[in-house]
Design an enzyme around this catalytic site. Sequence first.
Site, PDB file in Angstrom:
ATOM      1  CG  PHE A 103      -1.843   1.467   1.188  1.00  0.00           C
ATOM      2  CD1 PHE A 103      -3.322   1.611   0.441  1.00  0.00           C
ATOM      3  CD2 PHE A 103      -1.525   2.474   2.145  1.00  0.00           C
ATOM      4  CE1 PHE A 103      -3.988   2.370   0.780  1.00  0.00           C
ATOM      5  CE2 PHE A 103      -2.679   3.236   1.766  1.00  0.00           C
ATOM      6  CZ  PHE A 103      -3.738   3.656   0.814  1.00  0.00           C
TER       7      PHE A 103
ATOM      8  CG  ASP B 180       5.767   3.014   1.678  1.00  0.00           C
ATOM      9  OD1 ASP B 180       5.709   4.280   3.184  1.00  0.00           O
ATOM     10  OD2 ASP B 180       4.610   2.999   1.389  1.00  0.00           O
TER      11      ASP B 180
ATOM     12  CE  LYS C 272      -0.435   5.118   8.010  1.00  0.00           C
ATOM     13  NZ  LYS C 272      -0.200   4.981   6.335  1.00  0.00           N
TER      14      LYS C 272
HETATM   15  C1  LIG Z   1      -0.354   5.174   5.170  1.00  0.00           C
HETATM   16  C2  LIG Z   1       0.525   4.797   4.302  1.00  0.00           C
HETATM   17  C3  LIG Z   1       0.167   5.319   3.516  1.00  0.00           C
HETATM   18  C4  LIG Z   1      -0.577   6.554   2.412  1.00  0.00           C
HETATM   19  O1  LIG Z   1      -0.301   7.717   3.706  1.00  0.00           O
HETATM   20  P1  LIG Z   1      -1.408   9.281   3.690  1.00  0.00           P
HETATM   21  O2  LIG Z   1      -0.679  10.118   4.262  1.00  0.00           O
HETATM   22  O3  LIG Z   1      -2.384   8.523   3.343  1.00  0.00           O
HETATM   23  O4  LIG Z   1      -1.143   9.815   2.002  1.00  0.00           O
HETATM   24  C5  LIG Z   1       1.819   4.658   2.223  1.00  0.00           C
HETATM   25  N1  LIG Z   1       2.403   3.732   2.357  1.00  0.00           N
HETATM   26  C6  LIG Z   1       2.204   3.419   3.342  1.00  0.00           C
HETATM   27  C7  LIG Z   1       3.152   2.563   3.686  1.00  0.00           C
HETATM   28  C8  LIG Z   1       1.310   3.542   4.146  1.00  0.00           C
HETATM   29  O5  LIG Z   1       0.836   3.068   5.205  1.00  0.00           O
END
Ligand SMILES: *Cc1c(COP(=O)(O)O)cnc(C)c1O
Length: 389
Positions: free
Chosen positions: A135, A220, A249
């Site tokens: 994700f 990520d 986050k």
């Molecule tokens: C939450 C998340 C995102 C997206 O972050 P947003 O602040 O909602 O754009 C991208 N990558 C990972 C691994 C995430 O957990």
Amino acid sequence: MNTIEKFNNHVMQSYGRYPLVMEQGKDRRCTDENGKTYIDFGSGIGTNSLGYCNDKWVEAVCSQVKNLQHTSNYYYTAVQAEFAEKLCETAGYKSVFFGNSGAEANECAIKIARKYSFDKYGKGRHTIITLVNSFHGRTMATLSATGQDVFHNYFFPFVEGFKYANANNIAKLEEMLDDTVCAVMIEYVQGEGGVNALDKDYVDAVYRLCAEKDVLVIADEVQTGVGRTGKFLAGDNFGKKADITTLAKGIAGGVPMGACLTNEKCSGVLVAGTHGSTFGGNPIACAGGIAVLDTVNSEGFLDEVCKKAEFIKSKLADCEEITGMSGLGLMIGITLKTKKAADIVKKALDKGLLILTAKDKVRLLPPLTITYDELEEGLKILKEVMEEK
Ligand SMILES: *Cc1c(COP(=O)(O)O)cnc(C)c1O
């Protein structure tokens, strides 16, 4: 009209929400509009890394608000400089680009990877390999990067140039690494995908294969970063440092902030005019970020994160309904024997505990500052709910 009716009249219905109107929070507890309190094992999906309205964080953010709330990126601010320096030193990177979210941080990473390759090798070397079940966000490019078919609907056409590899399959990755590839993008622990940590052998292979071809590794760490896994970066658990690491986050304790970190090799790729974000590096967000970094960097803090994770696992070890626990540090996925994760979340909510799901698992992302007493209290509720007949 009550809040929920008013809300639903005017806010787009793009989330499945619980019928809870959150009013106030302090440390690891929050209160709804009826005065009912909850203990929080979700941290607003990992954003409130220091809990609600942590004293030091409030002071840092408020004093910045009173001094200078924003200026454009045509000018410099001391607070952005200080945060950038602390963040790069802590994470072990050369430079950073600030945005406002995880998706924005990943957009930046994607652009850097493609331009790095374009500058050095010319056109055609633009493919980014991501993992099945990953994700990476909700913008068009990050949705395209996300390796889950359910996200690839309605919004056609998606962004070209993403291919998906099965996690932990080294042979498949090797086969996919052709001359069109500029980067491989991974989550060390897939969060939304079900709290699954990658195998160490696979991570080793990703780095080895990428290094052979000057293919960049993008980590990520939007969910795993800033202490969540018991190390500052989840990559530290694997002894690896990606060329590009993205954070968001929990990075600023609950104000919007995303960061794209690069090593020396990639730090000169974005030149004036190639990327930007109006609010990126906003002073309030940077002040919040400094408060988070100072806390996470304090003596023994990350060791405590590891100990708390062990505490949770040992407390849940005798729970009949649990057939497995996954994740790293205070990022925990719980596999259930008979019950549905969504039902567990609702029942826990009734009893005053906030938790999350990830696919068919229950997911815990408690504030990093949570105490053992609070863990005990919340886990008692969780076990009750799980063992209910
Ligand atoms: C939450 C998340 C995102 C997206 O972050 P947003 O602040 O909602 O754009 C991208 N990558 C990972 C691994 C995430 O957990």
